[in-house]
Write a protein that holds these residues in place. Structure first.
Motif, PDB file in Angstrom:
ATOM      1  N   GLU A 543       0.851  -1.208   0.000  1.00  0.00           N
ATOM      2  CA  GLU A 543       0.000   0.000   0.000  1.00  0.00           C
ATOM      3  C   GLU A 543       0.883   1.253   0.000  1.00  0.00           C
ATOM      4  O   GLU A 543       0.655   2.195  -0.766  1.00  0.00           O
ATOM      5  CB  GLU A 543      -0.911   0.050   1.245  1.00  0.00           C
ATOM      6  CG  GLU A 543      -1.952  -1.050   1.313  1.00  0.00           C
ATOM      7  CD  GLU A 543      -1.368  -2.414   1.684  1.00  0.00           C
ATOM      8  OE1 GLU A 543      -0.406  -2.451   2.470  1.00  0.00           O
ATOM      9  OE2 GLU A 543      -1.841  -3.443   1.154  1.00  0.00           O
ATOM     10  N   ALA A 544       1.890   1.251   0.879  1.00  0.00           N
ATOM     11  CA  ALA A 544       2.782   2.415   0.943  1.00  0.00           C
ATOM     12  C   ALA A 544       3.539   2.559  -0.374  1.00  0.00           C
ATOM     13  O   ALA A 544       3.786   3.674  -0.851  1.00  0.00           O
ATOM     14  CB  ALA A 544       3.748   2.281   2.107  1.00  0.00           C
ATOM     15  N   ALA A 545       3.897   1.418  -0.980  1.00  0.00           N
ATOM     16  CA  ALA A 545       4.624   1.465  -2.257  1.00  0.00           C
ATOM     17  C   ALA A 545       3.723   2.055  -3.341  1.00  0.00           C
ATOM     18  O   ALA A 545       4.168   2.868  -4.158  1.00  0.00           O
ATOM     19  CB  ALA A 545       5.087   0.068  -2.643  1.00  0.00           C
ATOM     20  N   THR A 546       2.443   1.680  -3.328  1.00  0.00           N
ATOM     21  CA  THR A 546       1.502   2.219  -4.325  1.00  0.00           C
ATOM     22  C   THR A 546       1.406   3.734  -4.165  1.00  0.00           C
ATOM     23  O   THR A 546       1.438   4.481  -5.149  1.00  0.00           O
ATOM     24  CB  THR A 546       0.103   1.586  -4.122  1.00  0.00           C
ATOM     25  OG1 THR A 546       0.261   0.178  -4.109  1.00  0.00           O
ATOM     26  CG2 THR A 546      -0.867   2.003  -5.204  1.00  0.00           C
ATOM     27  N   GLN A 547       1.299   4.171  -2.921  1.00  0.00           N
ATOM     28  CA  GLN A 547       1.221   5.616  -2.672  1.00  0.00           C
ATOM     29  C   GLN A 547       2.513   6.311  -3.147  1.00  0.00           C
ATOM     30  O   GLN A 547       2.472   7.368  -3.770  1.00  0.00           O
ATOM     31  CB  GLN A 547       1.017   5.862  -1.172  1.00  0.00           C
ATOM     32  CG  GLN A 547       0.574   7.279  -0.876  1.00  0.00           C
ATOM     33  CD  GLN A 547       0.604   7.581   0.611  1.00  0.00           C
ATOM     34  OE1 GLN A 547       1.431   7.056   1.361  1.00  0.00           O
ATOM     35  NE2 GLN A 547      -0.302   8.435   1.048  1.00  0.00           N
ATOM     36  N   ALA A 548       3.641   5.649  -2.882  1.00  0.00           N
ATOM     37  CA  ALA A 548       4.928   6.230  -3.281  1.00  0.00           C
ATOM     38  C   ALA A 548       4.978   6.425  -4.796  1.00  0.00           C
ATOM     39  O   ALA A 548       5.437   7.465  -5.282  1.00  0.00           O
ATOM     40  CB  ALA A 548       6.067   5.328  -2.819  1.00  0.00           C
ATOM     41  N   VAL A 549       4.474   5.443  -5.554  1.00  0.00           N
ATOM     42  CA  VAL A 549       4.481   5.563  -7.016  1.00  0.00           C
ATOM     43  C   VAL A 549       3.573   6.722  -7.428  1.00  0.00           C
ATOM     44  O   VAL A 549       3.924   7.540  -8.284  1.00  0.00           O
ATOM     45  CB  VAL A 549       4.026   4.241  -7.674  1.00  0.00           C
ATOM     46  CG1 VAL A 549       3.838   4.421  -9.171  1.00  0.00           C
ATOM     47  CG2 VAL A 549       5.042   3.140  -7.407  1.00  0.00           C
ATOM     48  N   GLN A 550       2.406   6.803  -6.769  1.00  0.00           N
ATOM     49  CA  GLN A 550       1.489   7.914  -7.103  1.00  0.00           C
ATOM     50  C   GLN A 550       2.150   9.265  -6.854  1.00  0.00           C
ATOM     51  O   GLN A 550       1.929  10.219  -7.586  1.00  0.00           O
ATOM     52  CB  GLN A 550       0.234   7.850  -6.236  1.00  0.00           C
ATOM     53  CG  GLN A 550      -0.779   6.837  -6.743  1.00  0.00           C
ATOM     54  CD  GLN A 550      -1.797   6.477  -5.662  1.00  0.00           C
ATOM     55  OE1 GLN A 550      -1.757   6.991  -4.547  1.00  0.00           O
ATOM     56  NE2 GLN A 550      -2.688   5.579  -6.007  1.00  0.00           N
ATOM     57  N   ARG A 606       6.133  -6.099  -7.729  1.00  0.00           N
ATOM     58  CA  ARG A 606       5.121  -5.888  -8.771  1.00  0.00           C
ATOM     59  C   ARG A 606       4.706  -4.419  -8.799  1.00  0.00           C
ATOM     60  O   ARG A 606       4.632  -3.812  -9.865  1.00  0.00           O
ATOM     61  CB  ARG A 606       3.878  -6.749  -8.481  1.00  0.00           C
ATOM     62  CG  ARG A 606       3.990  -8.119  -9.076  1.00  0.00           C
ATOM     63  CD  ARG A 606       2.654  -8.828  -9.077  1.00  0.00           C
ATOM     64  NE  ARG A 606       2.916 -10.247  -8.878  1.00  0.00           N
ATOM     65  CZ  ARG A 606       2.623 -10.924  -7.779  1.00  0.00           C
ATOM     66  NH1 ARG A 606       1.987 -10.354  -6.779  1.00  0.00           N
ATOM     67  NH2 ARG A 606       2.918 -12.201  -7.689  1.00  0.00           N
ATOM     68  N   VAL A 607       4.415  -3.897  -7.619  1.00  0.00           N
ATOM     69  CA  VAL A 607       3.958  -2.496  -7.557  1.00  0.00           C
ATOM     70  C   VAL A 607       5.041  -1.565  -8.100  1.00  0.00           C
ATOM     71  O   VAL A 607       4.757  -0.614  -8.828  1.00  0.00           O
ATOM     72  CB  VAL A 607       3.629  -2.102  -6.092  1.00  0.00           C
ATOM     73  CG1 VAL A 607       3.362  -0.611  -5.987  1.00  0.00           C
ATOM     74  CG2 VAL A 607       2.444  -2.895  -5.577  1.00  0.00           C
ATOM     75  N   MET A 608       6.284  -1.840  -7.759  1.00  0.00           N
ATOM     76  CA  MET A 608       7.346  -0.884  -8.080  1.00  0.00           C
ATOM     77  C   MET A 608       7.944  -1.092  -9.471  1.00  0.00           C
ATOM     78  O   MET A 608       8.664  -0.213  -9.956  1.00  0.00           O
ATOM     79  CB  MET A 608       8.481  -0.969  -7.051  1.00  0.00           C
ATOM     80  CG  MET A 608       8.104  -0.540  -5.645  1.00  0.00           C
ATOM     81  SD  MET A 608       7.306   1.076  -5.536  1.00  0.00           S
ATOM     82  CE  MET A 608       8.590   2.179  -6.117  1.00  0.00           C
ATOM     83  N   SER A 609       7.692  -2.228 -10.098  1.00  0.00           N
ATOM     84  CA  SER A 609       8.339  -2.538 -11.379  1.00  0.00           C
ATOM     85  C   SER A 609       8.138  -1.409 -12.377  1.00  0.00           C
ATOM     86  O   SER A 609       7.034  -0.879 -12.496  1.00  0.00           O
ATOM     87  CB  SER A 609       7.739  -3.831 -11.938  1.00  0.00           C
ATOM     88  OG  SER A 609       8.271  -4.077 -13.207  1.00  0.00           O
ATOM     89  N   PRO A 610       9.134  -0.973 -13.108  1.00  0.00           N
ATOM     90  CA  PRO A 610      10.509  -1.494 -13.179  1.00  0.00           C
ATOM     91  C   PRO A 610      11.487  -0.700 -12.302  1.00  0.00           C
ATOM     92  O   PRO A 610      12.669  -0.650 -12.624  1.00  0.00           O
ATOM     93  CB  PRO A 610      10.841  -1.283 -14.653  1.00  0.00           C
ATOM     94  CG  PRO A 610      10.142   0.014 -14.984  1.00  0.00           C
ATOM     95  CD  PRO A 610       8.920   0.101 -14.108  1.00  0.00           C
ATOM     96  N   ARG A 611      10.978  -0.104 -11.260  1.00  0.00           N
ATOM     97  CA  ARG A 611      11.854   0.747 -10.430  1.00  0.00           C
ATOM     98  C   ARG A 611      12.627  -0.112  -9.429  1.00  0.00           C
ATOM     99  O   ARG A 611      12.163  -1.192  -9.043  1.00  0.00           O
ATOM    100  CB  ARG A 611      11.022   1.775  -9.674  1.00  0.00           C
ATOM    101  CG  ARG A 611      10.187   2.659 -10.572  1.00  0.00           C
ATOM    102  CD  ARG A 611       9.207   3.469  -9.758  1.00  0.00           C
ATOM    103  NE  ARG A 611       8.257   4.179 -10.599  1.00  0.00           N
ATOM    104  CZ  ARG A 611       7.148   3.639 -11.090  1.00  0.00           C
ATOM    105  NH1 ARG A 611       6.836   2.368 -10.837  1.00  0.00           N
ATOM    106  NH2 ARG A 611       6.333   4.350 -11.841  1.00  0.00           N
ATOM    107  N   PRO A 612      13.763   0.352  -8.944  1.00  0.00           N
ATOM    108  CA  PRO A 612      14.539  -0.435  -7.985  1.00  0.00           C
ATOM    109  C   PRO A 612      13.887  -0.471  -6.596  1.00  0.00           C
ATOM    110  O   PRO A 612      13.182   0.457  -6.211  1.00  0.00           O
ATOM    111  CB  PRO A 612      15.873   0.308  -7.914  1.00  0.00           C
ATOM    112  CG  PRO A 612      15.561   1.702  -8.338  1.00  0.00           C
ATOM    113  CD  PRO A 612      14.423   1.615  -9.299  1.00  0.00           C
TER     114      PRO A 612
END
Ligand code: PEP
Ligand code: MG
Length: 908
Positions: A543-550, A606-612
């Motif tokens: 969830e936090a990763a999704t927010q980070a991408v947003q 998955r959420v962060m792909s293709p980011r490190p």
């Protein structure tokens, strides 16, 4: 020869705000570009500094002032102190940095027993003349003579009572004449002296008082809150300006405008005006003004002139302006302009739109938005789904929503706010002396005043929600009640205000998360284009990763794996692993944890792909996963008691009755086995107990003593990578080791990574790419950075721990016991846990970067402590050549803009 202390508006340098103050410089500039500004002159801030704490302005300054007064007399065709044709002036403050309402101003100066008849004769308007006189006596009395405002207000209330009127506007000329006499008496009583009659004595005293207001309580508090240092503004200048009157009749008006809407940023005429009024009436909220659009109907020609004025101001300054004007008998005068204080929504929108309109460059657009202010955009707004009926309606004066307890005065708001209570400051109107209440409140609600009232302007500047002019509410500060249509608000009642609609609701309303506007996206894309630093996020859950991408994070710079173990389905397994008494038992628990960790990582990847994604191996001391010894002792005592009362007692009772125990009776074995488990846990907790856990058995030291734990985590990361690759998902994992002190620790862990990687690559028949790095959060790691860089491909400064280590402070103890005193008495400039200590820790960091890159010029270096989201700290990170900053997801937008600022400011 002393320097020149006084500049006429025709001669002052409009760019020299340090010398002339913002207001003075702009008055000069506006005069010189041909705008209709009342004539006047500026006494420099340097002149104010020469007077220091002396009780009056030095005579050299007054000599120049006199000569400029003579020039002014010629320009306006009136004479200062003349009984037939008197010149009146305003004496206004104005420092290099705008501090709205924080310093003093005196209007109508030059009135006395001799000149008043001249004014009455000239204007043929008795009401106006006496009104001007009583206003002058009150303002001068308060500002220059220190007479409390309340004494004048009492007299005013008494006269209104006798006259049977509610508002000042209901007073006739004779009432105002009597009021002036009463005011003169108040001054005589309070000061023991008659009110000064000599106009030059009035002027000298007024200038001194305005200079002195720089060190007044309000101004000092404001500078402290907004970090205005002496290099930014050092004293106020004083502007002496010929008076023009907006209150001479119905062909007069006064108003305040913004060249764009300061709440939304929309490019439209914005502002308010009052017919037949003086400027202070608008700002003080004494009468509720009309929106400027009404002027189009009421005074069409003047509205046209006002539009032209607004267009000229923006085209000239290339910045949104907040301007004040007066219409005197059909002539429009601009009294002042300054850069408009706006909330972050408006700053962002105007920045982007002004670039599109060709007014400013992208670089200017980026630099005009303060990164910290972006946090305002990340605040929630009201969730208006469902039926919610407002209990009052005011003007939407500063957008955003806020809930809190009603508090009816600023002092109480400050006390409660400081103790952590959320409050809404509720006032009939606010004054500059309420400023400390604003700082402490979540939002402001007033029953009088418009969108340019003091409450609205200050709240907008602070990004706080404000509903102004909720006229349906009757606010009584004395009884601490606000009553309205079928509603009574007591102090302490919780309300919610919506500064975007002007609604006031009872209770705490649900909020919805913030929305990223298109303009913000655009601005941040421009920021990314110029920034030298990458901005990553600290995130531990999908969830936090999704927010980070947003929010635009370019990867995850820190995934704290320990936080993944806290969920209720994992904690028991973690505890089982810790309680294990043999290696086999520990491995069994780790085998159960492996698939869970692997799934966690797959979701994150998955959420962060293709980011490190940088995953940190387990860091905290083990006992953090266990209950405290005291908790266990209490539990065990309670279980013993239960055993005694329930089990023993029941057994005895049933035996005495000669019957067998019922099935639902507390089970003896169960309780004794729970007690045994708790006792085992207690022994383990006691065994793991440390004197200084943060300096104890944690971080890589755990990985060295219990290699199986790190192996499980490494395996989970690499298997998750392999499985994602199988699914066609690009993954760039990075493994990071915490609390490192020697390269030999890194070598050990790296060997484990390499062995597992080989194994998994064979098993999955795939080549895996995984970077290996070290956190730099111990002093020794900084000192040994060259050798660490032989093993690590990247460094990440853990500045939370590194601050503790550099200062030998334990954060919790420092912040609760002595740090506030250290910062208040300026032993330390700031809390080093919030603002990176450039002088001390910065030196260590700089050394570590240099040493690391000596060994490995391609070494990637970043920061993942809390400082990674702090704009000034980001600037330092950029200066010392870091590659990235990583911070919590909601701070990512702030960091993206701050990173751009860092690059732009360095290249200047
Ligand atoms: C740090 O020390 O800065 C860090 C990021 O690690 P933690 O806060 O988890 O100790
Ligand atoms: Mg740390």
């Amino acid at each position: 020869m002393h320097p020149k202390y006084v500049y006429a508006f025709e001669e002052g340098d409009g760019k020299n705000t340090q010398l002339l103050g913002g207001k003075g410089a702009n008055l000069c500039e506006m005069t010189q570009i041909g705008l209709n500004v009342p004539p006047g002159f500026v006494i420099t801030a340097a002149a104010g500094r020469t007077s220091g704490d002396t009780p009056s302005v030095p005579s050299g300054v007054m000599t120049e002032v006199r000569s400029h007064m003579h020039r002014l007399e010629k320009k306006v065709g009136k004479a200062f102190g003349s009984p037939t044709n008197p010149l009146l002036v305003s004496v206004r403050s104005g420092a290099a940095m705008s501090m709205p309402g924080m310093m003093d101003t005196i209007l109508n100066l030059g009135l006395n027993h001799a000149t008043l008849p001249g004014l009455l004769q000239q204007t043929k308007n008795e009401r106006f003349g006496y009104d001007a006189y009583r206003r002058f006596i009150q303002l001068f009395g308060k500002v220059a003579l220190g007479v409390p405002d309340a004494l004048f207000d009492e007299q005013c209330e008494a006269i209104k009572r006798d006259a049977g009127v509610k508002a000042d506007a209901g007073l006739r000329a004779s009432h105002l004449r009597d009021l002036s006499a009463r005011f003169l008496h108040v001054v005589q009583q309070q000061t023991g002296q008659p009110f000064p009659e000599d106009v030059y004595e009035q002027l000298a005293m007024a200038i001194t008082a305005v200079f002195r207001s720089w060190t007044g309580k309000r101004a000092v508090a404001y500078r402290r809150e907004f970090h205005i240092t002496p290099t930014m503004a050092n004293g106020t200048a004083v502007n002496v300006v010929a008076m023009v009157f907006g209150n001479m009749g119905d062909d007069c008006a006064t108003g305040v405008g913004f060249t764009r809407n300061p709440g939304t940023g929309a490019n439209e005429m914005y502002g308010e005006y009052l017919v037949n009024a003086q400027g202070e009436d608008v700002v003080a909220g004494l009468r509720t003004p009309k929106p400027v659009q009404e002027m189009q109907r009421e005074m069409p020609e003047l509205y046209r002139q006002l539009v032209a004025l607004r267009n000229t101001l923006e085209a000239h300054y290339h910045e949104v302006q907040e301007y004040e004007y007066t219409i005197e008998q059909g002539t429009l005068y601009c009294l002042q302009t300054r850069n408009g204080k706006m909330n972050a929504v408006a700053m962002v929108r105007t920045a982007v739109e002004m670039v599109h309109e060709g007014l400013i460059s992208k670089e200017q657009a980026l630099l005009r938005v303060n990164p910290s202010e972006l946090e305002q955009l990340l605040h929630p707004c009201l969730d208006l789904r469902g039926a919610h009926t407002p209990v009052a309606q005011g003007l939407p004066a500063s957008p955003g929503a806020a809930s809190g307890q009603c508090v009816f005065d600023a002092d109480r708001a400050e006390i409660l706010g400081r103790s952590g209570v959320k409050v809404i400051l509720v006032r009939e109107e606010t004054k500059p002396e309420d400023i400390h209440g604003f700082f402490a409140a979540q939002g402001i609600l007033t029953s009088r005043g418009g969108k340019t009232s003091h409450a609205a302007v200050v709240a907008r500047g602070m990004g706080k929600a404000c509903v102004a002019g909720a006229e349906g509410l009757h606010i009584e500060t004395k009884t601490r009640l606000a009553t309205g249509d079928g509603v009574t608000l007591h102090e302490g009642d919780v309300i919610t205000i919506d500064g975007s609609t002007g609604h006031v609701y009872l209770g705490e309303m649900p909020m919805i998360p913030p929305h990223f506007s298109d303009e913000l996206q655009t601005l941040l894309t421009w920021a990314d284009d110029v920034a030298g630093l990458e901005v990553l996020a600290n995130a531990d859950t999908p969830e936090a990763a999704t927010q980070a991408v947003q929010y635009g994070a370019m990867g995850i710079g820190l995934c704290r794996t320990e936080r993944m173990f806290n969920a209720s389905d994992r904690l028991p397994l973690m505890v089982e692993m810790i309680l294990a008494s043999t290696t086999e038992e520990r491995q069994q628990a780790l085998d159960k944890l492996l698939p869970i960790q692997r799934e966690d990582f797959m979701q994150m990847f998955r959420v962060m792909s293709p980011r490190p994604v940088t995953v940190r191996l387990l860091d905290p001391p083990m006992h953090e996963f266990l209950p405290s010894a005291q908790q266990l002792l209490d539990d065990i005592a309670a279980l013993h008691e239960e055993y005694r009362v329930a089990v023993k007692g029941q057994t005895t009772a049933f035996q005495a009755l000669g019957v067998s125990l019922p099935d639902d009776a507390p089970c003896e074995e169960l309780i004794t086995s729970v007690i045994a488990k708790k006792q085992q846990m207690l022994r383990k907790v006691q065994e793991l107990s440390e004197v200084n856990p943060m300096l104890g058995h944690r971080g890589v030291r755990l990985g060295i003593t219990y290699p199986a734990i790190y192996e499980m985590q490494i395996r989970a990361i690499l298997e998750a990578t392999a499985r994602c690759l199988q699914d066609g998902i690009q993954v760039w994992p990075e493994i990071m080791v915490p609390q490192v002190i020697t390269a030999r620790e890194l070598v050990r862990v790296k060997q484990a990574v390499e062995a597992l990687q080989q194994h998994i690559e064979t098993q999955y028949r795939r080549k895996l790419v995984c970077k290996f790095g070290s956190m730099i959060e111990t002093v020794r790691a900084c000192l040994q950075a060259d050798t660490l860089a032989e093993v690590a491909e990247f460094f990440s400064f853990g500045t939370n721990d590194l601050t503790q280590a550099t200062f030998s402070f334990s954060r919790e103890d420092a912040e609760s016991k002595f740090l506030p005193l250290y910062t208040a008495s300026q032993l330390l400039p700031e809390n080093p846990f919030e603002v990176l200590d450039v002088e001390g820790m910065g030196t260590l960091m700089q050394m570590a970067v240099a040493k690391g890159r000596q060994t490995n010029p391609l070494l990637k270096v970043g920061i993942c402590g809390e400082h990674g989201g702090h704009p000034a700290s980001i600037r330092f990170c950029s200066q010392i050549g870091l590659n990235y900053v990583s911070c919590s997801a909601p701070r990512v937008p702030v960091a993206r803009l701050a990173a751009a600022h860092a690059t732009l400011l360095e290249s200047r």
